[in-house]
Design a protein around this motif. Structure first.
Motif, PDB file in Angstrom:
ATOM      1  N   TRP A  48       1.125  -1.522   0.010  1.00 15.46           N
ATOM      2  CA  TRP A  48       0.133   0.409  -0.156  1.00 15.46           C
ATOM      3  C   TRP A  48       0.737   1.415   0.227  1.00 15.46           C
ATOM      4  CZ3 TRP A  48      -0.140  -3.760   3.989  1.00 15.46           C
ATOM      5  CH2 TRP A  48       0.784  -3.077   5.180  1.00 15.46           C
ATOM      6  N   GLU A  49       2.074   1.193   0.278  1.00 18.72           N
ATOM      7  CA  GLU A  49       3.062   2.131  -0.097  1.00 18.72           C
ATOM      8  C   GLU A  49       3.626   2.239  -1.069  1.00 18.72           C
ATOM      9  OE1 GLU A  49       5.562   2.587   3.870  1.00 18.72           O
ATOM     10  OE2 GLU A  49       5.574   0.941   2.846  1.00 18.72           O
ATOM     11  N   ASP A  50       4.825   3.264  -1.882  1.00 14.12           N
ATOM     12  CA  ASP A  50       5.148   3.767  -2.703  1.00 14.12           C
ATOM     13  C   ASP A  50       6.622   2.824  -3.597  1.00 14.12           C
ATOM     14  OD1 ASP A  50       6.333   4.629  -5.631  1.00 14.12           O
ATOM     15  OD2 ASP A  50       6.524   6.066  -4.500  1.00 14.12           O
ATOM     16  N   THR A  51       6.203   1.505  -4.001  1.00 13.44           N
ATOM     17  CA  THR A  51       7.189   0.685  -3.757  1.00 13.44           C
ATOM     18  C   THR A  51       8.364   0.828  -5.628  1.00 13.44           C
ATOM     19  OG1 THR A  51       5.811  -0.881  -4.108  1.00 13.44           O
ATOM     20  CG2 THR A  51       6.281  -1.322  -2.683  1.00 13.44           C
ATOM     21  N   GLY A  52       7.660   2.292  -5.582  1.00 11.16           N
ATOM     22  CA  GLY A  52       8.103   2.530  -7.486  1.00 11.16           C
ATOM     23  C   GLY A  52       9.918   2.464  -7.030  1.00 11.16           C
ATOM     24  N   ILE A  53      10.302   2.317  -7.695  1.00  6.87           N
ATOM     25  CA  ILE A  53      12.322   2.399  -7.953  1.00  6.87           C
ATOM     26  C   ILE A  53      13.092   3.768  -8.127  1.00  6.87           C
ATOM     27  CG2 ILE A  53      14.344   1.946  -9.481  1.00  6.87           C
ATOM     28  CD1 ILE A  53      13.556  -0.569  -8.060  1.00  6.87           C
ATOM     29  N   ARG A  54      13.379   4.056  -6.896  1.00 14.35           N
ATOM     30  CA  ARG A  54      13.751   5.311  -7.164  1.00 14.35           C
ATOM     31  C   ARG A  54      15.444   5.599  -7.709  1.00 14.35           C
ATOM     32  NH1 ARG A  54      13.070   8.533  -1.393  1.00 14.35           N
ATOM     33  NH2 ARG A  54      14.216   6.792  -0.883  1.00 14.35           N
ATOM     34  N   ARG A  55      15.643   6.580  -8.462  1.00 15.32           N
ATOM     35  CA  ARG A  55      17.241   5.989  -8.717  1.00 15.32           C
ATOM     36  C   ARG A  55      17.648   7.488  -8.133  1.00 15.32           C
ATOM     37  NH1 ARG A  55      14.116   3.988 -13.100  1.00 15.32           N
ATOM     38  NH2 ARG A  55      14.983   2.172 -13.138  1.00 15.32           N
ATOM     39  N   HIS A  56      19.784   7.869  -7.850  1.00 13.18           N
ATOM     40  CA  HIS A  56      19.989   8.508  -7.081  1.00 13.18           C
ATOM     41  C   HIS A  56      21.508   8.295  -7.916  1.00 13.18           C
ATOM     42  CE1 HIS A  56      17.466   8.562  -4.385  1.00 13.18           C
ATOM     43  NE2 HIS A  56      17.187   7.164  -4.067  1.00 13.18           N
ATOM     44  N   THR A  57      22.076   9.700  -8.107  1.00 14.73           N
ATOM     45  CA  THR A  57      23.503   9.631  -8.326  1.00 14.73           C
ATOM     46  C   THR A  57      24.249  10.906  -7.752  1.00 14.73           C
ATOM     47  OG1 THR A  57      22.612   9.848 -10.985  1.00 14.73           O
ATOM     48  CG2 THR A  57      24.575  10.651 -10.608  1.00 14.73           C
ATOM     49  N   ASP A  58      25.125  10.135  -7.900  1.00 12.02           N
ATOM     50  CA  ASP A  58      26.639  10.547  -6.672  1.00 12.02           C
ATOM     51  C   ASP A  58      27.781  11.110  -7.392  1.00 12.02           C
ATOM     52  OD1 ASP A  58      24.788  10.524  -4.833  1.00 12.02           O
ATOM     53  OD2 ASP A  58      26.606   9.168  -3.663  1.00 12.02           O
ATOM     54  N   PRO A  59      27.406  12.432  -7.942  1.00 13.77           N
ATOM     55  CA  PRO A  59      28.606  12.977  -8.957  1.00 13.77           C
ATOM     56  C   PRO A  59      29.884  13.313  -8.251  1.00 13.77           C
ATOM     57  CG  PRO A  59      27.482  14.431  -8.862  1.00 13.77           C
ATOM     58  CD  PRO A  59      26.646  13.404  -8.117  1.00 13.77           C
ATOM     59  N   GLY A  60      31.070  13.347  -8.698  1.00 13.81           N
ATOM     60  CA  GLY A  60      32.648  13.734  -7.836  1.00 13.81           C
ATOM     61  C   GLY A  60      33.121  12.994  -6.661  1.00 13.81           C
ATOM     62  N   THR A  61      32.998  11.651  -6.638  1.00 14.89           N
ATOM     63  CA  THR A  61      33.289  10.631  -5.530  1.00 14.89           C
ATOM     64  C   THR A  61      34.147  10.642  -6.391  1.00 14.89           C
ATOM     65  OG1 THR A  61      31.071   9.645  -5.804  1.00 14.89           O
ATOM     66  CG2 THR A  61      32.383   8.576  -4.431  1.00 14.89           C
ATOM     67  N   THR A  62      34.888  10.690  -4.763  1.00 23.65           N
ATOM     68  CA  THR A  62      36.539   9.652  -4.615  1.00 23.65           C
ATOM     69  C   THR A  62      36.474   8.662  -4.056  1.00 23.65           C
ATOM     70  OG1 THR A  62      37.133  12.148  -3.145  1.00 23.65           O
ATOM     71  CG2 THR A  62      37.057  11.578  -5.398  1.00 23.65           C
ATOM     72  N   GLY A  63      37.895   8.067  -3.830  1.00 27.63           N
ATOM     73  CA  GLY A  63      37.720   6.615  -3.002  1.00 27.63           C
ATOM     74  C   GLY A  63      36.964   5.622  -3.004  1.00 27.63           C
ATOM     75  N   ASP A  64      36.729   4.833  -1.298  1.00 33.18           N
ATOM     76  CA  ASP A  64      35.613   3.785  -1.205  1.00 33.18           C
ATOM     77  C   ASP A  64      34.392   4.552  -0.863  1.00 33.18           C
ATOM     78  OD1 ASP A  64      37.461   2.069  -2.273  1.00 33.18           O
ATOM     79  OD2 ASP A  64      37.986   1.684   0.039  1.00 33.18           O
TER      80      ASP A  64
END
Length: 137
Positions: free
Chosen positions: A64-80
């Motif tokens: 009964w909740e929104d279980t749709g896929i959400r997409r996220h982007t982390d640009p400029g990542t460095t290291g682990d």
């Protein structure tokens, strides 16, 4: 109708209603309804050049909740890089790591922070590493 015959007919009705309520509560609050999984995404790219990570999760876990896929982007990542998310049952976990030009990246998808569902390495320098796995039993 006497009080005794009324009680005779009402008692099975009350017992039946209570049994149905108990069954509903068991299904409604059981772990089988609204399963969700703890997913850990990891990414690495050697060197100090920034890289981009795109990953997905679900906002809700119950039907009964929104279980749709959400997409996220982390640009400029460095290291682990590491992210812990929740995925509703039956969805696909996915992480894409796009390294800097000339670099090679790796990614991993873990279930409950222990079981490896997917791992990948860039097929060539500068090409993204893509990990994808179905989430569920």
């Amino acid at each position: 109708m006497s009080a005794r015959s009324t009680a005779c007919c009402v008692t099975p009705l009350v017992v039946g209603v209570l049994a149905l309520l108990g069954l509903f509560a068991t299904v409604r609050f059981s772990g089988d309804l609204g399963k969700a999984w703890a997913i850990t995404y990891t990414a690495q790219a050697p060197g100090s050049a920034p890289y981009e990570v795109t990953y997905q999760d679900t906002k809700g876990r119950y039907p009964w909740e929104d279980t749709g896929i959400r997409r996220h982007t982390d640009p400029g990542t460095t290291g682990d890089w590491r992210r812990e998310v929740v995925m509703a049952d039956g969805k696909k976990a996915r992480v894409t790591v796009t390294p800097a030009k000339g670099a090679v990246a790796t990614c991993t998808i873990l279930l409950d922070a222990h079981k490896t569902l997917a791992t990948a390495t860039s097929p060539a320098p500068g090409r993204p590493a893509v990990c994808e796995a179905a989430v569920g039993p």
